[in-house]
Motif scaffolding. Structure first.
Motif, short mmCIF file in Angstrom:
data_model
loop_
_atom_site.label_atom_id
_atom_site.label_comp_id
_atom_site.label_asym_id
_atom_site.label_seq_id
_atom_site.Cartn_x
_atom_site.Cartn_y
_atom_site.Cartn_z
N TRP A 52 0.83 -1.21 0.00
CA TRP A 52 0.00 0.00 0.00
C TRP A 52 0.86 1.25 0.00
O TRP A 52 0.62 2.19 -0.76
N ALA A 53 1.89 1.25 0.83
CA ALA A 53 2.78 2.42 0.90
C ALA A 53 3.48 2.65 -0.44
O ALA A 53 3.60 3.79 -0.91
N MET A 54 3.94 1.57 -1.07
CA MET A 54 4.62 1.69 -2.35
C MET A 54 3.67 2.22 -3.41
O MET A 54 4.04 3.09 -4.22
N ARG A 55 2.45 1.74 -3.43
CA ARG A 55 1.49 2.15 -4.45
C ARG A 55 0.99 3.58 -4.20
O ARG A 55 0.69 4.31 -5.14
N LEU A 56 0.92 3.96 -2.93
CA LEU A 56 0.51 5.32 -2.62
C LEU A 56 1.51 6.32 -3.17
O LEU A 56 1.14 7.36 -3.73
N GLY A 57 2.80 5.98 -3.06
CA GLY A 57 3.84 6.85 -3.59
C GLY A 57 3.79 6.95 -5.10
O GLY A 57 4.14 7.97 -5.68
N GLY A 58 3.34 5.87 -5.75
CA GLY A 58 3.23 5.87 -7.21
C GLY A 58 1.84 6.20 -7.69
O GLY A 58 1.55 6.04 -8.89
N GLU A 59 0.96 6.63 -6.79
CA GLU A 59 -0.43 6.99 -7.11
C GLU A 59 -1.12 5.83 -7.84
O GLU A 59 -1.81 6.02 -8.84
N GLU A 60 -0.95 4.64 -7.29
CA GLU A 60 -1.53 3.43 -7.87
C GLU A 60 -2.52 2.84 -6.87
O GLU A 60 -2.29 2.85 -5.67
N ALA B 36 0.66 2.80 12.28
CA ALA B 36 1.98 3.41 12.47
C ALA B 36 2.96 2.92 11.41
O ALA B 36 3.79 3.70 10.90
N LEU B 37 2.91 1.63 11.07
CA LEU B 37 3.82 1.09 10.05
C LEU B 37 3.56 1.74 8.70
O LEU B 37 4.50 2.10 7.98
N HIS B 38 2.30 1.91 8.35
CA HIS B 38 1.96 2.55 7.07
C HIS B 38 2.54 3.97 7.01
O HIS B 38 3.18 4.36 6.02
N MET C 123 9.11 7.66 5.30
CA MET C 123 10.51 7.32 5.09
C MET C 123 10.84 7.24 3.60
O MET C 123 11.89 7.71 3.15
N GLU C 124 9.92 6.66 2.82
CA GLU C 124 10.18 6.43 1.40
C GLU C 124 9.88 7.65 0.54
O GLU C 124 10.63 7.97 -0.38
N TYR C 125 8.78 8.34 0.83
CA TYR C 125 8.32 9.42 -0.06
C TYR C 125 8.19 10.77 0.65
O TYR C 125 7.75 11.74 0.03
N GLN C 126 8.52 10.82 1.96
CA GLN C 126 8.32 12.02 2.77
C GLN C 126 6.88 12.52 2.61
O GLN C 126 6.61 13.70 2.35
N LYS D 103 29.93 12.84 4.80
CA LYS D 103 30.59 14.13 4.97
C LYS D 103 29.70 15.30 4.56
O LYS D 103 30.18 16.38 4.21
N THR D 104 28.41 15.07 4.62
CA THR D 104 27.45 16.13 4.33
C THR D 104 26.16 15.84 5.08
O THR D 104 25.87 14.69 5.40
N ILE D 105 25.40 16.88 5.35
CA ILE D 105 24.13 16.73 6.05
C ILE D 105 23.01 17.08 5.09
O ILE D 105 23.04 18.15 4.47
N PRO D 106 22.02 16.21 4.91
CA PRO D 106 20.92 16.52 4.00
C PRO D 106 20.12 17.72 4.50
O PRO D 106 19.98 17.92 5.71
N THR D 107 19.62 18.50 3.58
CA THR D 107 18.86 19.70 3.96
C THR D 107 17.44 19.36 4.39
O THR D 107 16.78 20.17 5.04
N LYS D 108 16.96 18.16 4.06
CA LYS D 108 15.61 17.77 4.39
C LYS D 108 15.53 16.28 4.69
O LYS D 108 15.99 15.47 3.90
N ILE D 109 15.01 15.94 5.85
CA ILE D 109 14.77 14.53 6.19
C ILE D 109 13.36 14.39 6.75
O ILE D 109 12.76 15.35 7.21
N ALA D 110 12.83 13.18 6.68
CA ALA D 110 11.51 12.90 7.22
C ALA D 110 11.61 12.77 8.75
O ALA D 110 12.40 11.97 9.25
N TYR D 111 10.81 13.56 9.45
CA TYR D 111 10.82 13.52 10.92
C TYR D 111 9.81 12.51 11.46
O TYR D 111 9.95 12.01 12.57
N GLY D 112 8.81 12.17 10.64
CA GLY D 112 7.77 11.25 11.08
C GLY D 112 8.27 9.92 11.60
O GLY D 112 7.83 9.45 12.66
N PRO D 113 9.20 9.24 10.89
CA PRO D 113 9.69 7.96 11.40
C PRO D 113 10.31 8.04 12.79
O PRO D 113 10.18 7.10 13.58
N PHE D 114 10.95 9.16 13.12
CA PHE D 114 11.54 9.31 14.45
C PHE D 114 10.46 9.46 15.52
O PHE D 114 10.60 8.93 16.63
#
Length: 249
Positions: A23-31, A113-115, A121-124, A221-232
């Motif tokens: 479901w999570a994978m298909r939601l990201g692909g609008e399927e 919660a898993l969904h 994590m995958e699609y922010q 050696k770099t910090i991403p400018t955007k990460i998903a906070y929800g999983p934490f």
């Protein structure tokens, strides 16, 4: 007979994890989730014996069962095993506590919660209808415990805390610091477990995020400018609640 029920509970958790992964994978692909499962490399429909959670991944050695033998991420296998183990542990302990209704509430919470964990994590992307459903069921759980007011305050605190934090960040930095869905996610955790967990969860999730960012910096050696906070938020809330249930630490 006990082993039989334990096996059923493990594969129930693994099956839900398999469904939520898809479901999570298909939601990201609008399927649509109603579409039959297929190989992502060649669109070949998967057979029934290729859809068993945990067992199919092991039997096919982490590859799709079609001719192209596309590699399947180990994330699917690990997610199925992990949720299966959590369902099994909860089943065993809730039998000791003799509260099957509360056990069912926990299964619903973990599935939601898993969904949310996987989609963020995958699609922010946090699916608002799923979070609103989680808030509603969490308040229902509070009503069952005869603590509806406390759980309502937990949801309100979770929403306000991140709403104000993001507003202040935007006011001083002129840009958004948190995703739009994070406040609803923390509200959902408050609806399930009350105001105290909201406060503990914010502290613990912030530390987990800092450690994760430090790891990424050491690795890349770099910090991403955007990460998903929800999983934490989800990881910290589940850890705190399981710790309260089973006194891990």
């Amino acid at each position: 007979m006990e082993l039989f029920y334990q096996t059923i509970m493990f594969f129930l958790g693994a099956s839900i994890a398999s469904f939520v992964n898809a479901w999570a994978m298909r939601l990201g692909g609008e399927e649509s989730i109603m579409n039959p499962s297929r190989c992502r490399a060649c669109d070949t429909p998967l057979k029934f014996n290729q859809l068993f959670p945990v067992l199919s991944w092991l039997k096919q050695r982490g590859h799709c069962g079609c001719k192209k033998q596309q590699k399947i991420s180990i994330r699917y296998f690990l997610t199925e095993v992990l949720l299966g183990i959590i369902f099994l542990v909860l089943f065993t302990n809730m039998q000791i506590f003799s509260d099957k209704t509360e056990f069912i509430f926990y299964l619903v919470f973990l599935s939601i919660a898993l969904h949310l964990f996987l989609t963020d994590m995958e699609y922010q992307q946090l699916y608002l209808p799923m979070m609103l459903t989680g808030i509603g069921v969490g308040l229902g759980y509070g009503f069952y415990l005869d603590q509806l007011v406390l759980h309502f305050y937990g949801a309100l605190l979770g929403f306000i805390l991140l709403f104000v934090t993001n507003w202040l960040f935007q006011f001083f930095r002129k840009k958004q610091g948190l995703g739009d869905g994070d406040k609803f996610l923390l509200a959902m955790m408050g609806a399930w477990f009350g105001p105290l967990l909201v406060l503990q969860g914010v502290v613990l999730s912030s530390w987990i995020a800092i450690i994760f960012m430090a790891f990424l910096y050491l690795k890349n050696k770099t910090i991403p400018t955007k990460i998903a906070y929800g999983p934490f938020i989800i990881l910290s809330s589940i850890f705190i609640q399981l710790n309260q249930l089973f006194i891990i630490f």
